[in-house]
Design a protein around this motif. Structure first.
Motif, mmCIF file in Angstrom:
data_model
loop_
_atom_site.group_PDB
_atom_site.id
_atom_site.type_symbol
_atom_site.label_atom_id
_atom_site.label_comp_id
_atom_site.label_asym_id
_atom_site.label_seq_id
_atom_site.Cartn_x
_atom_site.Cartn_y
_atom_site.Cartn_z
ATOM 1 N N UNK A 21 33.380 38.309 5.770
ATOM 2 C CA UNK A 21 33.858 37.191 4.957
ATOM 3 C C UNK A 21 35.363 37.384 4.849
ATOM 4 N N UNK A 22 36.157 36.601 5.576
ATOM 5 C CA UNK A 22 37.612 36.828 5.610
ATOM 6 C C UNK A 22 38.288 36.402 4.309
ATOM 7 N N UNK A 23 39.551 36.767 4.149
ATOM 8 C CA UNK A 23 40.303 36.310 2.969
ATOM 9 C C UNK A 23 40.289 34.786 2.862
ATOM 10 N N UNK A 24 40.362 34.293 1.625
ATOM 11 C CA UNK A 24 40.364 32.849 1.330
ATOM 12 C C UNK A 24 39.061 32.185 1.753
ATOM 13 N N UNK A 25 37.970 32.927 1.753
ATOM 14 C CA UNK A 25 36.639 32.395 2.032
ATOM 15 C C UNK A 25 35.645 33.045 1.072
ATOM 16 N N UNK A 26 34.501 32.414 0.915
ATOM 17 C CA UNK A 26 33.353 33.037 0.259
ATOM 18 C C UNK A 26 32.159 32.831 1.174
ATOM 19 N N UNK A 27 31.140 33.663 1.003
ATOM 20 C CA UNK A 27 30.003 33.586 1.907
ATOM 21 C C UNK A 27 28.667 33.678 1.195
ATOM 22 N N UNK A 28 27.623 33.423 1.977
ATOM 23 C CA UNK A 28 26.262 33.538 1.463
ATOM 24 C C UNK A 28 25.335 33.765 2.653
ATOM 25 N N UNK A 29 24.292 34.572 2.432
ATOM 26 C CA UNK A 29 23.340 34.852 3.496
ATOM 27 C C UNK A 29 22.318 33.728 3.595
ATOM 28 N N UNK A 30 22.147 33.244 4.814
ATOM 29 C CA UNK A 30 21.152 32.216 5.092
ATOM 30 C C UNK A 30 20.036 32.835 5.921
ATOM 31 N N UNK A 40 29.164 35.887 -1.806
ATOM 32 C CA UNK A 40 29.791 37.096 -1.294
ATOM 33 C C UNK A 40 31.306 36.885 -1.214
ATOM 34 N N UNK A 41 32.090 37.725 -1.882
ATOM 35 C CA UNK A 41 33.547 37.616 -1.793
ATOM 36 C C UNK A 41 34.030 38.164 -0.452
ATOM 37 N N UNK A 42 35.328 38.042 -0.142
ATOM 38 C CA UNK A 42 35.840 38.595 1.112
ATOM 39 C C UNK A 42 35.469 40.067 1.275
ATOM 40 N N UNK A 43 34.801 40.381 2.359
ATOM 41 C CA UNK A 43 34.313 41.732 2.608
ATOM 42 C C UNK A 43 33.660 41.791 3.987
ATOM 43 N N UNK A 44 33.331 43.007 4.425
ATOM 44 C CA UNK A 44 32.593 43.205 5.673
ATOM 45 C C UNK A 44 31.162 43.591 5.330
ATOM 46 N N UNK A 45 30.204 42.969 6.014
ATOM 47 C CA UNK A 45 28.794 43.243 5.746
ATOM 48 C C UNK A 45 28.053 43.409 7.071
ATOM 49 N N UNK A 46 26.826 43.911 6.966
ATOM 50 C CA UNK A 46 25.976 44.103 8.138
ATOM 51 C C UNK A 46 24.751 43.204 8.045
#
Length: 229
Positions: A21-30, A40-46
């Motif tokens: 999830x790069x900077x200036x973005x938010x994410x969610x698992x689908x 999910x805030x900006x971060x690296x996930x697996x």
């Protein structure tokens, strides 16, 4: 050999599929069963590496984005059309329950990574913001006449901004700033204003000429009195 294969299998599973999830973005698992977990805030996930129907990471742009809306508005008090333009910036809400609406209702696009999809902020604006901005702007402008709008643009801008912010309160969008950037009155009003100004200039010029003639006459009279005296 069998144990080595099993060990390699568990290592590969443990590594997972890296996404970000790069900077200036938010994410969610689908997932195949629907959206999972919190925003999910900006971060690296697996993500899971071994899957038939794989999970994907859904991203939403969260940076400020410029907006511009131009419209022709019929003004009932003047019975004329006014061309108006509003400009500003929009951003994603900081409230998680509002951002959840984006993931649930706004369509996403493919990215270069098959496990990552993106929802652009322009798409979110088109769904939640643009109809409100245009409707509220029209509604407020038509309350006044064109002359009032032309001379009170700052007041009108603030009224439009406050009304739009109130309408977007429970939406996924916020409105950091907005203003009435340009107002183009109809040609007939511009022509009338120009004609009125030309008349004012002519009157001022005639008055100036009159004063000059009066002073010249006064100077002539004074000179004659001096000679006679």
């Amino acid at each position: 050999m069998q144990y080595l294969f099993l060990l390699m299998f568990f290592v590969m599973v443990g590594c997972g599929y890296p996404v970000e999830v790069p900077p200036a973005h938010v994410g969610k698992l689908s997932t195949p069963s629907g959206m999972q977990g919190n925003i999910i805030p900006p971060s690296k996930i697996l993500l899971d590496s071994w899957c038939k129907s794989c999970d994907t990471l859904l991203l939403v742009e969260a940076s400020d984005s410029p907006i511009k809306e131009s419209m022709e508005v019929f003004m009932p008090k003047d019975r004329l059309n006014l061309v108006a333009e509003v400009r500003g910036t929009i951003s994603i809400s900081s409230l998680e329950e509002n951002v959840e609406k984006i993931f649930a209702r706004v369509s996403s696009e493919n990215t270069d990574d098959k496990r990552v999809r993106l929802i652009q902020i322009e798409t979110v604006y088109a769904v939640y913001g643009q109809p409100v901005v245009r409707e509220v702007t029209r509604s407020i402008l038509t309350k006044y006449d064109i002359a009032y709008i032309m001379t009170n643009r700052d007041i009108i801008s603030q009224e439009i901004t406050n009304a739009i912010r109130a309408r977007l309160k429970d939406s996924p969008l916020t409105l950091p700033q907005l203003g009435l950037a340009d107002v183009q009155p109809p040609k007939v009003i511009v022509a009338a204003q120009e004609a009125a100004r030309e008349r004012e200039i002519a009157i001022d010029r005639a008055e100036a000429d009159k004063q000059v003639k009066l002073k010249e006459a006064e100077a002539t009279r004074t000179a004659r009195v001096t000679l006679l005296g």
